[in-house]
Each structure stands twice: as C-alpha cells, then as structure tokens.
Motif scaffolding. Structure first.
Motif, PDB file in Angstrom:
ATOM      1  N   GLU A 153       0.821  -1.208   0.000  1.00 53.21           N
ATOM      2  CA  GLU A 153       0.000   0.000   0.000  1.00 53.21           C
ATOM      3  C   GLU A 153       0.855   1.258   0.000  1.00 53.21           C
ATOM      4  O   GLU A 153       1.877   1.321   0.683  1.00 53.21           O
ATOM      5  CB  GLU A 153      -0.900   0.029   1.241  1.00 53.21           C
ATOM      6  CG  GLU A 153      -1.929  -1.077   1.281  1.00 53.21           C
ATOM      7  CD  GLU A 153      -2.731  -1.055   2.568  1.00 53.21           C
ATOM      8  OE1 GLU A 153      -2.247  -0.454   3.561  1.00 53.21           O
ATOM      9  OE2 GLU A 153      -3.827  -1.633   2.601  1.00 53.21           O
TER      10      GLU A 153
ATOM     11  N   SER B  13      -8.790  -5.955  -7.780  1.00 55.67           N
ATOM     12  CA  SER B  13      -7.600  -6.785  -7.985  1.00 55.67           C
ATOM     13  C   SER B  13      -7.608  -7.584  -9.279  1.00 55.67           C
ATOM     14  O   SER B  13      -6.619  -8.263  -9.584  1.00 55.67           O
ATOM     15  CB  SER B  13      -7.473  -7.767  -6.813  1.00 55.67           C
ATOM     16  OG  SER B  13      -8.619  -8.593  -6.724  1.00 55.67           O
TER      17      SER B  13
ATOM     18  N   ARG C  31      -2.883  -0.380 -10.518  1.00 54.74           N
ATOM     19  CA  ARG C  31      -2.305  -1.646 -10.079  1.00 54.74           C
ATOM     20  C   ARG C  31      -1.197  -2.085 -11.045  1.00 54.74           C
ATOM     21  O   ARG C  31      -1.313  -1.862 -12.268  1.00 54.74           O
ATOM     22  CB  ARG C  31      -3.409  -2.697 -10.049  1.00 54.74           C
ATOM     23  CG  ARG C  31      -3.235  -3.859  -9.100  1.00 54.74           C
ATOM     24  CD  ARG C  31      -4.412  -4.796  -9.195  1.00 54.74           C
ATOM     25  NE  ARG C  31      -4.519  -5.431 -10.492  1.00 54.74           N
ATOM     26  CZ  ARG C  31      -5.568  -5.332 -11.288  1.00 54.74           C
ATOM     27  NH1 ARG C  31      -6.630  -4.627 -10.939  1.00 54.74           N
ATOM     28  NH2 ARG C  31      -5.575  -5.955 -12.455  1.00 54.74           N
TER      29      ARG C  31
ATOM     30  N   TRP D 222      -1.239   0.772  -5.190  1.00 52.17           N
ATOM     31  CA  TRP D 222      -2.294   0.194  -4.341  1.00 52.17           C
ATOM     32  C   TRP D 222      -2.518   1.155  -3.189  1.00 52.17           C
ATOM     33  O   TRP D 222      -1.595   1.836  -2.754  1.00 52.17           O
ATOM     34  CB  TRP D 222      -1.877  -1.186  -3.822  1.00 52.17           C
ATOM     35  CG  TRP D 222      -3.019  -2.025  -3.312  1.00 52.17           C
ATOM     36  CD1 TRP D 222      -3.240  -2.398  -2.018  1.00 52.17           C
ATOM     37  CD2 TRP D 222      -4.071  -2.625  -4.077  1.00 52.17           C
ATOM     38  NE1 TRP D 222      -4.368  -3.185  -1.927  1.00 52.17           N
ATOM     39  CE2 TRP D 222      -4.897  -3.342  -3.179  1.00 52.17           C
ATOM     40  CE3 TRP D 222      -4.410  -2.614  -5.437  1.00 52.17           C
ATOM     41  CZ2 TRP D 222      -6.039  -4.038  -3.591  1.00 52.17           C
ATOM     42  CZ3 TRP D 222      -5.533  -3.309  -5.851  1.00 52.17           C
ATOM     43  CH2 TRP D 222      -6.337  -4.017  -4.937  1.00 52.17           C
TER      44      TRP D 222
END
Length: 472
Positions: free
Chosen positions: A262, A285, A313, A342
C-alpha cells in the motif's frame, strides 16, 4: 468436551484478494468476541502478503500475528502460472487442496473446534464436518446484488429452459430470480463472464458442487446488512447478514490481507486537499484494461479539472500491449493527480477529501464506499460487478453508470460529463449519506448485523466437537 473450551475457528477463503479481505475482517470481529483464529492462505498468496509488509519482520508459516495464526496450503500451480485463469486455478485447487486440508485438521488433532469456509470453497465443509468440526459458510458479497441468488437458482434456471445442464445459455432474456429483486439479463449469469467455453463449463460445474456442498454448513452468514437487501433476506432467512464488516484492528500497520504494498503516503496527500474535492479511482484486484481504454480514462480524469487519486495496479493493463499514460499526461496533472500502485482503501474512502468513487463495483469496494457515504461512478468489469452496478444505480440510487460508445469504449468525454453530473446530483448525495447512516446503525448496539454477529460467535462457542483421529 467441555463447553467452556475456547473456540478455535479455521478460516478458509477462496484464494483471491476480494475474498481474503472480508474473511480477514470477519476474523478480527471474531477475535473481539473471544474466538481464536487460524487463517488458511495458499502458499502463493501467503508469500505475496508477507512480502508486502514494510516492517521487515521475518514471517513463517504457522506464525501468529495480531492474534491470527497463519497457515498455508499449496494451490497446485507453479509461481509463474496465471492465477487470473480461474478455470485453471479452480481445477488445480480441487486436485491438491482437499487432501492437504484434511491432513492439516488431522495433524492438529482436536485443536480446531469449528470451520468457516467461503461459499466459493464450500466443498471443504464436508471435510470439516466429517472430522467433527462445527461448520459455517460465509458469502463475502451481497445476497441479491451479488451472485448468491443466481447460484442457488441454477436448478430452477435449468428446469425453465434458460440454461442447459452444462450452463450454456438457451434463452437470452431478462429473468426475475426472486420477487423484489432487480431482474437480470440471462447473458450476465456469473459463469458467462468468462471468454472461453471450457472455462465456463469448469466454473459452472464448480458452482454446482459448492451449491450442493453448502448443505454441510450448520450456519450461513454474508457480508451485507438487513436494511440494504430486505426482499432477499425475507426470502432466505437462514442466511444471516453480519456486515458491513469492519474492526478496530484496521488502523494497525500490518494489513494482513493485501496482495500489493500500500502507498500510505496518499493519505498525507489527501490531507492537503479540500473537502469533497477528490475523485477516487480504483478497480480492485482483477480488472484488466486495454491501452485505448486506459488512455481514455486518463484523459477523462484530466478533463474534469479536479484533483484525483488513481490506483494503477501493477497488472492493471493487459499482457499483449504495454499500456502507457498519454504523452505528457503525468506532467500536466502533476499538481492535482496522484497515481499509486495500491491504496489503503478503508482509510481513503473515510477521508473527508473524497468526493466520489469511480469503481469496478466489486462488493468489497461497493460496501466500503456505501458505508462511508461516497457516491459511485460505475465502471464494472465482469461477473457480480454487473449485478452490483444495477443496485447502485437503479435500486439504492447512489451512483451513475458510465456508458460505452458504439465501439465498446468509455470515452474521455463520457468520464468528464458523468463526473460533473454525479457531483451536482443532490439526490444521489443525500441517498448516499442516508445509506451510510443505515450501515452504521446496523453494526451499532441494537443493530441487526451486530445481533447476527453475536449470534454467530455464540454458535462458534458451542463446542460440540468430536475427537479427531490422528492419521495412521
């Protein structure tokens, strides 16, 4: 065995980000209620999760962190194999996991008292039941707006000639699965979202297997709340809604369910933005873009003239074309746009700077946005996201859909115009805040989900467990 024994739940999610997250949240809620937790990941996901931790702490399979004991089982694939190939992943899981799961339970002879499996892994419930564990099934999505209603309706769909016994579409029509539930296009049934016929058959058969296997569950719960889906919960009262799942643990540095590292610095960036000013853009995702759509979205965000936080991503774009930002885009938006690999989405959606959420409408993102009163701009990719979009726009009326042109493209002009329309729609904003209040009330003292969660925890404490024989 004594009923005073501390309950110890074995938790098994389907090995994908969108399934791991809510089952981890459920685990934390159970820990708060005195339940010990052992959480099963695949080796591949276990290694990814702990590789993302910035603490530098060495992590071993079987180590307990934050009150959760983590164990791992192989998924049968090689590290380089594509785990977005759900047909291949599903077949591999069914070849290797049942035996290894049984060995895990037997080798811990009597340690576990109960077994909570993702309904997408419901085949495993029979193993837990045969080895003397209390069993429960967890549906990580909505009851009606997700896939559950469609999966449980498979026998009826075959009987009515909508699909054949292999899941192939026989009638292209709008179908009403249950009274009070938004109709759906039969072409959007969950196994039809895959491109090739072989995968469709694999997933269809897997869904039938899991559908039948749920009979081994003594209790079923789901990540929704009664007030959100009253019609379906009146139809299936045996499924207890315990959401929206959240816990006091999410503020800890170790987020033990994320497969990507993250970017926590984006919170500091949000702190510098005005209230209700930032467009948050994230697609979960699994979503994959081609180069043209990726660039149109980028240019659309630029055209809004508004600050935006965009989760790009590492594998957001397809493998056949290296997707790139439009020429000069990053320089032009440097003062108001931030792209991250992310994000800590729980914290992002709670931030007062967020004005709206451009989302793929996966259920985790849907309920996270909903419980924070954030209006949606819907950009679904496949499967249950198409169901969720209809509920967001047509039933709950807390968002708008992006419309594709004749070439199947969501243009930059469509992105710009719909953002402006959404942020000027006071009815949507009002309804979003109203649903936020309902979501909050459901998990507060006296709330429907809190009562159900406590009921579920009490069920797990009823340790009517048989002795588990060791493997000879």
């Amino acid at each position: 065995m004594s009923s005073a024994r501390t309950p110890h739940a074995l938790i098994l999610p389907y090995p994908a980000q969108g399934h791991i997250v809510p089952m981890m949240e459920l685990s934390y809620r159970l820990i708060e209620r005195g339940v010990r937790i052992t959480f099963i990941n695949t080796h591949f996901n276990h290694n990814r999760i702990f590789a993302t931790k910035a603490s530098g702490q060495a992590t071993f399979i079987g180590e307990e962190i934050d009150g959760i004991n983590f164990v791992a089982i192989p998924d049968g694939l090689e590290p380089e194999d594509d785990r977005h190939d759900f047909g291949g992943l599903t077949q591999s899981l069914m070849k290797v996991m049942p035996t290894l799961l049984e060995e895990l339970i037997r080798d811990n002879g009597g340690e576990f008292t109960c077994f909570v499996a993702d309904i997408n892994m419901a085949w495993a419930l029979k193993i837990g039941k045969n080895l003397g564990l209390r069993t429960a099934a967890f549906w990580p999505a909505a009851a009606a707006a997700g896939l559950l209603d469609a999966i449980f309706s498979i026998p009826e769909l075959i009987q009515n000639g909508v699909i054949d016994e292999h899941g192939a579409l026989m009638k292209k029509e709008v179908i009403q699965l249950n009274p009070g539930i938004t109709p759906l296009d039969s072409a959007n049934l969950p196994w039809h979202c895959f491109d090739d016929a072989y995968t469709k058959v694999i997933i269809f058969n897997y869904l039938i297997t899991n559908n039948q296997a749920t009979s081994n569950a003594e209790m079923m719960i789901c990540n929704s709340f009664e007030e959100l889906e009253k019609p379906i919960f009146s139809k299936i009262p045996h499924i207890l809604p315990v959401g929206p799942l959240d816990s006091k643990f999410e503020s800890r540095d170790l987020n033990l369910c994320q497969l990507w590292p993250e970017d926590k610095q984006c919170i500091a960036w949000l702190d510098k933005q005005s209230t209700n000013s930032v467009i948050y853009v994230a697609f979960g995702s699994i979503t994959i873009f081609n180069n043209k759509q990726f660039q149109e979205l980028a240019l659309g965000l630029e055209l809004t003239g508004r600050p935006f936080l965009w989760v790009v991503r590492p594998d957001l774009t397809n493998k056949t074309v290296n997707c790139t930002f439009p020429l000069g885009f990053e320089e032009r938006v440097a003062n108001r746009g931030r792209m991250v690999g992310w994000s800590p989405q729980h914290k992002v959606l709670k931030h007062p700077a967020i004005a709206c959420f451009v989302s793929h409408c996966g259920w985790n993102s849907t309920i996270e946005g909903l419980r924070n009163g954030v209006p949606f701009l819907c950009f679904p990719y496949f499967c249950d996201q198409l169901f969720n979009q209809k509920y967001i726009t047509d039933v709950w009326r807390i968002g708008l859909s992006l419309t594709r042109d004749e070439n199947g493209l969501i243009s930059k002009e469509e992105v710009r115009s719909k953002v402006e329309e959404l942020l000027k729609d006071t009815n949507i904003i009002t309804k979003s805040l109203s649903l936020k209040q309902l979501a909050s009330s459901s998990v507060m003292e006296g709330g429907s989900s809190l009562k159900n969660l406590n009921k579920f925890a009490e069920f797990l404490r009823e340790n009517q467990v048989k002795e588990v024989q060791k493997l000879v």
